[in-house]
Design a protein around this motif. Structure first.
Motif, PDB file in Angstrom:
ATOM      1  N   ILE A  20       0.724  -1.124  -0.058  1.00  0.00           N
ATOM      2  CA  ILE A  20      -0.001  -0.265  -0.051  1.00  0.00           C
ATOM      3  C   ILE A  20       0.824   1.374   0.060  1.00  0.00           C
ATOM      4  O   ILE A  20       0.458   2.223  -0.631  1.00  0.00           O
ATOM      5  N   ILE A  21       1.879   1.275   0.912  1.00  0.00           N
ATOM      6  CA  ILE A  21       2.930   2.297   0.818  1.00  0.00           C
ATOM      7  C   ILE A  21       3.486   2.733  -0.795  1.00  0.00           C
ATOM      8  O   ILE A  21       3.541   3.720  -0.999  1.00  0.00           O
ATOM      9  N   VAL A  22       3.884   1.582  -1.295  1.00  0.00           N
ATOM     10  CA  VAL A  22       4.515   1.749  -2.382  1.00  0.00           C
ATOM     11  C   VAL A  22       3.459   2.333  -3.465  1.00  0.00           C
ATOM     12  O   VAL A  22       3.847   3.142  -4.381  1.00  0.00           O
ATOM     13  N   TYR A  23       2.179   1.809  -3.455  1.00  0.00           N
ATOM     14  CA  TYR A  23       1.286   2.095  -4.213  1.00  0.00           C
ATOM     15  C   TYR A  23       0.974   3.442  -3.974  1.00  0.00           C
ATOM     16  O   TYR A  23       0.587   4.455  -5.045  1.00  0.00           O
ATOM     17  N   CYS A  24       0.974   4.166  -2.875  1.00  0.00           N
ATOM     18  CA  CYS A  24       0.754   5.511  -2.551  1.00  0.00           C
ATOM     19  C   CYS A  24       1.733   6.270  -3.108  1.00  0.00           C
ATOM     20  O   CYS A  24       1.422   7.416  -3.595  1.00  0.00           O
ATOM     21  N   ILE A  25       3.057   5.843  -3.070  1.00  0.00           N
ATOM     22  CA  ILE A  25       4.197   6.673  -3.797  1.00  0.00           C
ATOM     23  C   ILE A  25       4.048   6.784  -5.170  1.00  0.00           C
ATOM     24  O   ILE A  25       4.033   7.877  -5.745  1.00  0.00           O
ATOM     25  N   PHE A  26       3.788   5.683  -5.872  1.00  0.00           N
ATOM     26  CA  PHE A  26       3.418   5.751  -7.304  1.00  0.00           C
ATOM     27  C   PHE A  26       2.024   6.561  -7.655  1.00  0.00           C
ATOM     28  O   PHE A  26       2.135   7.262  -8.726  1.00  0.00           O
ATOM     29  N   SER A  27       1.082   6.446  -6.926  1.00  0.00           N
ATOM     30  CA  SER A  27      -0.106   7.327  -6.888  1.00  0.00           C
ATOM     31  C   SER A  27       0.240   8.843  -6.986  1.00  0.00           C
ATOM     32  O   SER A  27      -0.430   9.664  -7.708  1.00  0.00           O
ATOM     33  N   LEU A  28       1.034   9.275  -5.776  1.00  0.00           N
ATOM     34  CA  LEU A  28       1.630  10.622  -5.886  1.00  0.00           C
ATOM     35  C   LEU A  28       2.317  10.993  -7.055  1.00  0.00           C
ATOM     36  O   LEU A  28       2.083  12.148  -7.616  1.00  0.00           O
ATOM     37  N   HIS A  29       2.942  10.214  -7.559  1.00  0.00           N
ATOM     38  CA  HIS A  29       3.929  10.465  -8.698  1.00  0.00           C
ATOM     39  C   HIS A  29       2.753  10.438  -9.988  1.00  0.00           C
ATOM     40  O   HIS A  29       3.002  11.499 -10.691  1.00  0.00           O
ATOM     41  N   ASP A  30       1.817   9.846 -10.027  1.00  0.00           N
ATOM     42  CA  ASP A  30       0.887   9.812 -11.282  1.00  0.00           C
ATOM     43  C   ASP A  30       0.227  10.872 -11.445  1.00  0.00           C
ATOM     44  O   ASP A  30      -0.100  11.413 -12.222  1.00  0.00           O
ATOM     45  N   MET A  31      -0.283  11.284 -10.163  1.00  0.00           N
ATOM     46  CA  MET A  31      -1.357  12.547 -10.173  1.00  0.00           C
ATOM     47  C   MET A  31      -0.843  13.588 -10.249  1.00  0.00           C
ATOM     48  O   MET A  31      -1.082  14.670 -11.205  1.00  0.00           O
ATOM     49  N   ALA A  32       0.402  13.865  -9.721  1.00  0.00           N
ATOM     50  CA  ALA A  32       1.374  14.978 -10.060  1.00  0.00           C
ATOM     51  C   ALA A  32       1.678  15.218 -11.718  1.00  0.00           C
ATOM     52  O   ALA A  32       1.630  16.336 -12.177  1.00  0.00           O
ATOM     53  N   TYR A  33       2.190  14.221 -12.090  1.00  0.00           N
ATOM     54  CA  TYR A  33       2.406  14.022 -13.692  1.00  0.00           C
ATOM     55  C   TYR A  33       1.296  14.573 -14.465  1.00  0.00           C
ATOM     56  O   TYR A  33       1.405  15.163 -15.271  1.00  0.00           O
ATOM     57  N   THR A  34       0.062  14.003 -14.220  1.00  0.00           N
ATOM     58  CA  THR A  34      -1.148  14.381 -14.844  1.00  0.00           C
ATOM     59  C   THR A  34      -1.529  15.705 -14.750  1.00  0.00           C
ATOM     60  O   THR A  34      -1.741  16.468 -15.712  1.00  0.00           O
ATOM     61  N   GLU A  35      -1.324  16.423 -13.466  1.00  0.00           N
ATOM     62  CA  GLU A  35      -1.406  17.741 -13.315  1.00  0.00           C
ATOM     63  C   GLU A  35      -0.347  18.550 -14.127  1.00  0.00           C
ATOM     64  O   GLU A  35      -0.767  19.438 -14.811  1.00  0.00           O
ATOM     65  N   ILE A  36       0.831  18.179 -13.913  1.00  0.00           N
ATOM     66  CA  ILE A  36       1.823  19.117 -14.495  1.00  0.00           C
ATOM     67  C   ILE A  36       1.892  18.712 -15.910  1.00  0.00           C
ATOM     68  O   ILE A  36       2.253  19.834 -16.909  1.00  0.00           O
ATOM     69  N   PHE A  37       1.499  17.746 -16.659  1.00  0.00           N
ATOM     70  CA  PHE A  37       1.688  17.386 -18.021  1.00  0.00           C
ATOM     71  C   PHE A  37       0.587  18.546 -18.459  1.00  0.00           C
ATOM     72  O   PHE A  37       1.199  19.080 -19.616  1.00  0.00           O
ATOM     73  N   SER A  38      -0.830  18.576 -18.182  1.00  0.00           N
ATOM     74  CA  SER A  38      -1.567  19.602 -18.810  1.00  0.00           C
ATOM     75  C   SER A  38      -1.005  21.015 -18.915  1.00  0.00           C
ATOM     76  O   SER A  38      -1.036  21.703 -19.679  1.00  0.00           O
ATOM     77  N   LEU A  39      -0.516  21.479 -17.547  1.00  0.00           N
ATOM     78  CA  LEU A  39      -0.081  22.955 -17.017  1.00  0.00           C
ATOM     79  C   LEU A  39       1.201  22.817 -18.133  1.00  0.00           C
ATOM     80  O   LEU A  39       1.159  24.182 -19.033  1.00  0.00           O
ATOM     81  N   TRP A  40       2.092  22.059 -18.329  1.00  0.00           N
ATOM     82  CA  TRP A  40       3.434  22.207 -18.959  1.00  0.00           C
ATOM     83  C   TRP A  40       2.793  22.273 -20.569  1.00  0.00           C
ATOM     84  O   TRP A  40       3.544  23.097 -21.331  1.00  0.00           O
ATOM     85  N   ALA A  41       2.004  21.625 -20.937  1.00  0.00           N
ATOM     86  CA  ALA A  41       1.565  21.429 -22.404  1.00  0.00           C
ATOM     87  C   ALA A  41       0.822  23.059 -22.978  1.00  0.00           C
ATOM     88  O   ALA A  41       1.164  23.284 -24.091  1.00  0.00           O
ATOM     89  N   GLU A  42       0.153  23.410 -22.079  1.00  0.00           N
ATOM     90  CA  GLU A  42      -0.445  24.593 -22.306  1.00  0.00           C
ATOM     91  C   GLU A  42      -0.051  25.848 -22.083  1.00  0.00           C
ATOM     92  O   GLU A  42      -0.308  27.119 -22.452  1.00  0.00           O
ATOM     93  N   SER A  43       1.105  25.975 -21.430  1.00  0.00           N
ATOM     94  CA  SER A  43       2.061  27.035 -21.143  1.00  0.00           C
ATOM     95  C   SER A  43       2.803  27.418 -22.256  1.00  0.00           C
ATOM     96  O   SER A  43       3.014  26.771 -23.207  1.00  0.00           O
ATOM     97  N   ASP A  44       3.137  28.736 -22.139  1.00  0.00           N
ATOM     98  CA  ASP A  44       3.853  29.283 -23.605  1.00  0.00           C
ATOM     99  C   ASP A  44       5.118  28.834 -23.485  1.00  0.00           C
ATOM    100  O   ASP A  44       5.863  28.325 -22.555  1.00  0.00           O
ATOM    101  N   LYS A  45       5.569  28.773 -24.633  1.00  0.00           N
ATOM    102  CA  LYS A  45       6.881  28.461 -25.121  1.00  0.00           C
ATOM    103  C   LYS A  45       8.121  29.147 -24.627  1.00  0.00           C
ATOM    104  O   LYS A  45       9.232  28.636 -24.138  1.00  0.00           O
ATOM    105  N   LYS A  46       7.974  30.346 -24.112  1.00  0.00           N
ATOM    106  CA  LYS A  46       8.939  31.114 -23.519  1.00  0.00           C
ATOM    107  C   LYS A  46       8.970  30.787 -21.947  1.00  0.00           C
ATOM    108  O   LYS A  46      10.139  31.113 -21.405  1.00  0.00           O
ATOM    109  N   TYR A  47       8.034  29.914 -21.495  1.00  0.00           N
ATOM    110  CA  TYR A  47       8.064  29.489 -20.124  1.00  0.00           C
ATOM    111  C   TYR A  47       8.626  27.983 -20.182  1.00  0.00           C
ATOM    112  O   TYR A  47       8.530  27.313 -19.330  1.00  0.00           O
ATOM    113  N   GLY A  48       9.034  27.387 -21.449  1.00  0.00           N
ATOM    114  CA  GLY A  48       9.506  25.987 -21.387  1.00  0.00           C
ATOM    115  C   GLY A  48       8.329  25.200 -21.938  1.00  0.00           C
ATOM    116  O   GLY A  48       8.473  23.943 -21.853  1.00  0.00           O
TER     117      GLY A  48
END
Length: 481
Positions: free
Chosen positions: A285-313
């Motif tokens: 369960i602990i390992v499951y929670c670590i990877f869940s933390l990673h996956d949810m953060a990735y989902t959030e960051i991917f959308s923000l990163w993809a939609e942000s301006d190229k001048k911000y990377g």
């Protein structure tokens, strides 16, 4: 002798008990319960769509709510909106499980669908940042149907069809990962995308994120009406039970099967192992929670990163572009879950396969910041391919750990084990979007740093979490039975 044995083996059914009435129906109709399985499928889809539809337009919604003073701060505020749903679910998931065991699966499922209708619609009408957070929080807190619907998918059918019932839940979730982002990506901001149909002065022009929300809510209305005929499977025999009423024992009651209930009433409850002292379970369960933390953060960051301006990377994608990528990823995930993953796990086993997936995910994530150097069709193909592969690796890890959790406990404690796992997962998934948004906002402000500038830092941090999860899959931390 045989003549006397038959009455002893005959099942006893209580009068006016909905669970017993459904058991009798299962005895008479031994085929697949298609109607009940349809209820499972549409109810699961109903709770998945509001989660997955948000990410394609969240960046633009926060921008339009004018809470962020600078463009680099949008990710900071978006993270808390993304976290609100999971935080609400973490607060109430165990209580909804206890309610489902005490009052029935049907009331919890119906209330959860009603919550989607009300709070998802209100979210689309959000006029300020705090209304958006509050409606998402209440949606998560009042929607506790995911745990009970898993139990219902098993209880509603005969033992030989239980695997099919459970697979319907994960399949509906996979479909939601396809349809949800497509709805959010194509229907958000209709006045900008379809100016010949919707004017900026129209209702949908003034509330640009209402259309995807109301479409999901209308689907939820249809599901709500159909679920009024949902058959109850919980046994209600009105027999007073004695025993310890601690949190651990209350959790262990949640989502139990009808067979366990009959046995308890006939023979008395057998003593159970304390799940919190079961290290094979708790470590998985602990390992499951670590990877869940990673996956949810990735989902959030991917959308923000993809939609942000190229001048911000970023990639300067529109919400429609992100919706297409996420929908394509969801389709690939569905095909992989149904046809490819079972073959891989049969050959390598869930633990080895999870480790291999974690190892492959690290160089893949490290390549993301360099995609900003691409453009046109080349960029679209590379981003789509990377997104599909990342999601396949993530589901490989999560599914393998889920198998370990179920193998670590006897069958009559799997409901309680899944309840503990879901609570931990929800807590970590509520932390992830908020932390991801804060880190993303910070990374965008350091574009010219000498050490991992800009978004290179955010993907480095994601890789650090992935690496910690990978290390935790080895002994002595992860104990397998």
């Amino acid at each position: 002798m045989g003549d006397h044995a038959a009455p002893l083996l005959k099942k006893f059914y209580y009068e006016n008990c909905p669970g017993c009435a459904h058991d009798q129906k299962k005895e008479l109709h031994r085929g697949i319960p298609y109607k009940e399985f349809l209820y499972v499928w549409i109810a699961t889809l109903c709770t998945t769509l509001p989660i997955s539809s948000l990410f394609p337009f969240l960046y633009f919604m926060i921008r339009d709510l004018n809470i962020a003073k600078r463009e680099e701060d949008i990710g900071f505020y978006a993270g808390f909106v993304g976290a609100a749903f999971m935080f609400g679910r973490a607060l109430t998931s165990v209580h909804w499980g206890i309610a489902a065991d005490r009052y029935g699966r049907k009331p919890v499922v119906v209330i959860g669908i009603l919550a989607v209708i009300i709070f998802n619609t209100l979210f689309g009408l959000s006029v300020n940042y705090w209304m958006a957070i509050t409606t998402r929080l209440l949606l998560g807190a009042c929607n506790g149907l995911l745990g009970p619907i898993k139990a219902y998918s098993i209880e509603v059918c005969r033992p030989e069809h239980q695997a099919l019932g459970l697979s319907l839940v994960s399949t509906a979730w996979g479909i939601g990962l396809i349809v949800g982002p497509a709805i959010g990506g194509y229907l958000a901001q209709p006045a900008e995308k379809y100016p010949s149909i919707f004017s900026p002065e129209s209702f949908l022009g003034r509330f640009p994120y209402f259309l995807p929300c109301v479409c999901i809510s209308l689907f939820a209305v249809a599901v709500f009406i159909s679920c009024l005929w949902l058959p109850e499977t919980l046994h209600k025999h009105n027999i007073n039970r004695t025993g310890d009423q601690s949190v651990e024992n209350l959790e262990s009651l949640a989502y139990d099967s009808d067979l366990k209930q009959h046995n308890e009433e006939r023979e008395g409850a057998a003593p159970k192992q304390n799940l919190f002292k079961n290290w094979p379970l708790m470590s998985s369960i602990i390992v499951y929670c670590i990877f869940s933390l990673h996956d949810m953060a990735y989902t959030e960051i991917f959308s923000l990163w993809a939609e942000s301006d190229k001048k911000y990377g970023g990639l300067n994608f529109s919400s429609e572009d992100v919706g297409q990528v996420l929908a394509f990823s969801g389709f690939g995930l569905l095909v992989y879950q149904l046809f490819i993953y079972p073959q891989f796990t049969r050959v390598l086993g869930p633990v080895t396969l999870s480790r291999a997936a974690a190892v492959l995910a690290i160089p893949l994530l490290a390549s993301y910041p360099f995609m900003t150097n691409l453009s046109g069709n080349e960029l679209s193909i590379i981003v789509c391919s990377a997104s599909v592969l990342k999601n396949l690796l993530s589901v490989t890890i999560i599914t393998g750990l889920f198998i370990l959790q179920n193998n670590a406990v006897p069958q009559d404690q799997r409901g309680a084990a899944n309840g503990i796992s879901m609570t931990g997962q929800s807590i970590f998934k509520s932390i992830a979007p908020a932390a991801g948004g804060v880190l993303f906002s910070w990374a965008q402000k350091r574009q010219h740093a000498s050490f991992f500038p800009g978004d290179q830092m955010i993907f480095l941090i994601l890789n650090v979490v992935e690496f910690i999860g990978l290390l935790a899959t080895f002994k002595p931390f992860l104990a397998t039975q």
